[in-house]
Design an enzyme around this catalytic site. Structure first.
Site, PDB file in Angstrom:
ATOM      1  N   SER A  23       0.824  -1.211   0.000  1.00 20.51           N
ATOM      2  CA  SER A  23       0.000   0.000   0.000  1.00 20.51           C
ATOM      3  C   SER A  23       0.855   1.256   0.000  1.00 20.51           C
ATOM      4  O   SER A  23       0.341   2.341  -0.240  1.00 20.51           O
ATOM      5  CB  SER A  23      -0.859   0.042   1.262  1.00 20.51           C
ATOM      6  OG  SER A  23      -1.645  -1.098   1.369  1.00 20.51           O
ATOM      7  N   HIS A  30      -0.921  -2.572  -7.008  1.00 18.67           N
ATOM      8  CA  HIS A  30      -1.699  -2.238  -5.810  1.00 18.67           C
ATOM      9  C   HIS A  30      -3.196  -2.364  -6.094  1.00 18.67           C
ATOM     10  O   HIS A  30      -3.809  -1.480  -6.693  1.00 18.67           O
ATOM     11  CB  HIS A  30      -1.332  -0.805  -5.354  1.00 18.67           C
ATOM     12  CG  HIS A  30      -2.042  -0.373  -4.115  1.00 18.67           C
ATOM     13  ND1 HIS A  30      -2.362   0.944  -3.843  1.00 18.67           N
ATOM     14  CD2 HIS A  30      -2.509  -1.087  -3.059  1.00 18.67           C
ATOM     15  CE1 HIS A  30      -2.984   1.008  -2.680  1.00 18.67           C
ATOM     16  NE2 HIS A  30      -3.093  -0.205  -2.196  1.00 18.67           N
ATOM     17  N   GLU A  56      -3.528   0.244  -9.069  1.00 15.67           N
ATOM     18  CA  GLU A  56      -2.511   1.295  -9.187  1.00 15.67           C
ATOM     19  C   GLU A  56      -1.188   0.578  -9.482  1.00 15.67           C
ATOM     20  O   GLU A  56      -0.763  -0.266  -8.699  1.00 15.67           O
ATOM     21  CB  GLU A  56      -2.456   1.980  -7.816  1.00 15.67           C
ATOM     22  CG  GLU A  56      -1.754   3.285  -7.747  1.00 15.67           C
ATOM     23  CD  GLU A  56      -1.903   3.900  -6.341  1.00 15.67           C
ATOM     24  OE1 GLU A  56      -2.046   3.171  -5.337  1.00 15.67           O
ATOM     25  OE2 GLU A  56      -1.862   5.137  -6.269  1.00 15.67           O
ATOM     26  N   ASN A  76      -3.236   6.142  -1.447  1.00 18.14           N
ATOM     27  CA  ASN A  76      -3.040   6.188   0.008  1.00 18.14           C
ATOM     28  C   ASN A  76      -2.341   7.449   0.488  1.00 18.14           C
ATOM     29  O   ASN A  76      -2.437   7.801   1.667  1.00 18.14           O
ATOM     30  CB  ASN A  76      -2.302   4.932   0.475  1.00 18.14           C
ATOM     31  CG  ASN A  76      -3.247   3.745   0.466  1.00 18.14           C
ATOM     32  OD1 ASN A  76      -4.445   3.904   0.660  1.00 18.14           O
ATOM     33  ND2 ASN A  76      -2.715   2.564   0.210  1.00 18.14           N
TER      34      ASN A  76
HETATM   35  N1  NAD Z   1      -6.396  -4.117   3.569  1.00 13.54           N
HETATM   36  C1  NAD Z   1      -6.460  -3.309   2.526  1.00 13.54           C
HETATM   37  O1  NAD Z   1      -7.440  -2.562   2.346  1.00 13.54           O
HETATM   38  C2  NAD Z   1      -5.329  -3.275   1.532  1.00 13.54           C
HETATM   39  C3  NAD Z   1      -5.539  -2.657   0.283  1.00 13.54           C
HETATM   40  C4  NAD Z   1      -4.501  -2.661  -0.654  1.00 13.54           C
HETATM   41  C5  NAD Z   1      -3.273  -3.228  -0.339  1.00 13.54           C
HETATM   42  N2  NAD Z   1      -3.091  -3.794   0.898  1.00 13.54           N
HETATM   43  C6  NAD Z   1      -1.770  -4.368   1.179  1.00 13.54           C
HETATM   44  O2  NAD Z   1      -1.866  -5.781   0.999  1.00 13.54           O
HETATM   45  C7  NAD Z   1      -0.957  -6.445   1.910  1.00 13.54           C
HETATM   46  C8  NAD Z   1      -1.749  -7.454   2.755  1.00 13.54           C
HETATM   47  O3  NAD Z   1      -2.795  -6.764   3.435  1.00 13.54           O
HETATM   48  P1  NAD Z   1      -4.099  -7.539   3.966  1.00 13.54           P
HETATM   49  O4  NAD Z   1      -5.107  -6.502   4.283  1.00 13.54           O
HETATM   50  O5  NAD Z   1      -4.454  -8.671   3.061  1.00 13.54           O
HETATM   51  O6  NAD Z   1      -3.542  -8.123   5.358  1.00 13.54           O
HETATM   52  P2  NAD Z   1      -4.061  -9.402   6.178  1.00 13.54           P
HETATM   53  O7  NAD Z   1      -3.556  -9.175   7.569  1.00 13.54           O
HETATM   54  O8  NAD Z   1      -5.513  -9.658   5.947  1.00 13.54           O
HETATM   55  O9  NAD Z   1      -3.278 -10.631   5.488  1.00 13.54           O
HETATM   56  C9  NAD Z   1      -1.889 -10.786   5.474  1.00 13.54           C
HETATM   57  C10 NAD Z   1      -1.624 -12.292   5.318  1.00 13.54           C
HETATM   58  O10 NAD Z   1      -0.228 -12.495   5.090  1.00 13.54           O
HETATM   59  C11 NAD Z   1       0.184 -13.610   5.862  1.00 13.54           C
HETATM   60  N3  NAD Z   1       1.626 -13.466   6.062  1.00 13.54           N
HETATM   61  C12 NAD Z   1       2.285 -12.585   6.850  1.00 13.54           C
HETATM   62  N4  NAD Z   1       3.613 -12.740   6.714  1.00 13.54           N
HETATM   63  C13 NAD Z   1       3.791 -13.735   5.791  1.00 13.54           C
HETATM   64  C14 NAD Z   1       4.936 -14.355   5.195  1.00 13.54           C
HETATM   65  N5  NAD Z   1       6.177 -13.966   5.525  1.00 13.54           N
HETATM   66  N6  NAD Z   1       4.732 -15.347   4.271  1.00 13.54           N
HETATM   67  C15 NAD Z   1       3.479 -15.735   3.909  1.00 13.54           C
HETATM   68  N7  NAD Z   1       2.355 -15.170   4.438  1.00 13.54           N
HETATM   69  C16 NAD Z   1       2.512 -14.190   5.356  1.00 13.54           C
HETATM   70  C17 NAD Z   1      -0.663 -13.531   7.139  1.00 13.54           C
HETATM   71  O11 NAD Z   1      -0.745 -14.793   7.781  1.00 13.54           O
HETATM   72  C18 NAD Z   1      -2.021 -13.094   6.564  1.00 13.54           C
HETATM   73  O12 NAD Z   1      -2.785 -14.216   6.132  1.00 13.54           O
HETATM   74  C19 NAD Z   1      -0.265  -5.335   2.722  1.00 13.54           C
HETATM   75  O13 NAD Z   1       0.937  -4.996   2.100  1.00 13.54           O
HETATM   76  C20 NAD Z   1      -1.276  -4.190   2.612  1.00 13.54           C
HETATM   77  O14 NAD Z   1      -0.679  -2.929   2.786  1.00 13.54           O
HETATM   78  C21 NAD Z   1      -4.100  -3.862   1.834  1.00 13.54           C
END
Ligand code: NAD
Length: 266
Positions: A90, A111, A123, A161
């Site tokens: 993000s 993204h 993005e 963001n």
């Molecule tokens: N939540 C949002 O609205 C959003 C939107 C766009 C981008 N993002 C980005 O997407 C990414 C994930 O966010 P999310 O909301 O899905 O988080 P989340 O907490 O729902 O999921 C993250 C997952 O990654 C797993 N994980 C963590 N470390 C790991 C590793 N080393 N190897 C394998 N799996 C691992 C965790 O167990 C979890 O299942 C982040 O970089 C976030 O900034 C999030």
């Protein structure tokens, strides 16, 4: 690169599972690396080595530069030489993530918005060394997913963001300083600025830990005190109030809501 036939997705949380769904619906074979849970319709693995045949690997793990760099360095070793390594980060610098690999021209930011199957936008972020070929392959794949593309330079928070998360942080300051209730802040922004969700409701949807991580990246990366995270946001994250995914954030949901209702009746 020719047509993408196989994609690896790492991180089976909110974003990773949605991205895997998009790729599967677009007819691309998907390996989803899940840390805890599994999805029935996809090939799931907890072994990174299974991703060695993927044309594109999309990382969607925790928003931490150190953890992502460690993963990208492992992926660089495992993935086939022609594979593209994309991050769904993000806010974190694609150039710095790419520096953990020996193939920075094949590293790119992809993204997706939350939830990926519903939101129209992707993005695309080019790091300092991302090649045109990598950009075109990822753009074509995103369009195959039915998405509209915008392109951002590699600066903290990119486009969406950089603007959205400071607004959410300001909503926390508005709550923290007692200007209004959470409901009035959300209703004010929904009806007053024609947004489908209020900023606090949206923060719960995104995940308060994700919002806080992005604010910290903006604060450090842009070096301006206007990006300091609101202490209330920090406290909620410290308390494990991470939003909808935990059943409690600014608001409470599902079982947590029932628990609070029943304890208040005692
Ligand atoms: N939540 C949002 O609205 C959003 C939107 C766009 C981008 N993002 C980005 O997407 C990414 C994930 O966010 P999310 O909301 O899905 O988080 P989340 O907490 O729902 O999921 C993250 C997952 O990654 C797993 N994980 C963590 N470390 C790991 C590793 N080393 N190897 C394998 N799996 C691992 C965790 O167990 C979890 O299942 C982040 O970089 C976030 O900034 C999030």
């Amino acid at each position: 690169m020719a047509d993408v036939k196989s994609v690896g997705v790492i991180g089976g949380g909110q974003m990773g599972s949605g991205i895997a769904q998009l790729a599967a619906v677009a007819g691309i074979s998907v390996w989803l690396e899940v840390a805890t849970n599994a999805l029935k319709n996809l090939k799931c693995t907890s072994n990174l080595e299974d991703l060695q045949s993927a044309d594109v690997i999309i990382e969607a793990i925790v928003e931490s530069e150190d953890v992502k760099k460690k993963l990208f360095s492992e992926l660089d070793r495992i993935a086939k030489p022609s594979a593209i390594l994309a991050s769904n980060t993000s806010s974190i610098s694609i150039t710095r993530i790419a520096s953990a690999t020996s193939r920075p021209c094949q590293v790119i930011g992809m993204h997706f918005m939350n939830p990926p199957p519903i939101m129209k936008l992707v993005e695309i972020v080019r790091g300092a060394d991302t090649s045109n070929e990598t950009f075109m392959t990822v753009k074509t794949m995103a369009e195959r997913f039915g998405k509209i593309i915008v392109c951002s330079q590699d600066y903290p928070g990119f486009i969406v963001n950089r603007i959205l998360i400071p607004m959410i942080n300001e909503a926390f300051f508005t709550l923290y300083t007692g200007v209004a209730t959470r409901e009035d802040i959300d209703t004010g922004m929904k009806l007053g600025t024609n947004q489908p969700m209020g900023p606090l409701e949206l923060a719960d949807f995104i995940g308060l830990d994700v919002c806080l991580s992005i604010m910290k990246v903006l604060h450090v990366g842009l070096g301006d005190s206007k990006y300091r995270p609101c202490p209330l946001l920090v406290q909620y994250v410290d308390a494990g109030r991470l939003g909808r995914k935990r059943g409690i954030g600014v608001y409470t949901y599902g079982k947590q809501q029932e628990l609070i209702k029943s304890s208040s009746r005692l």
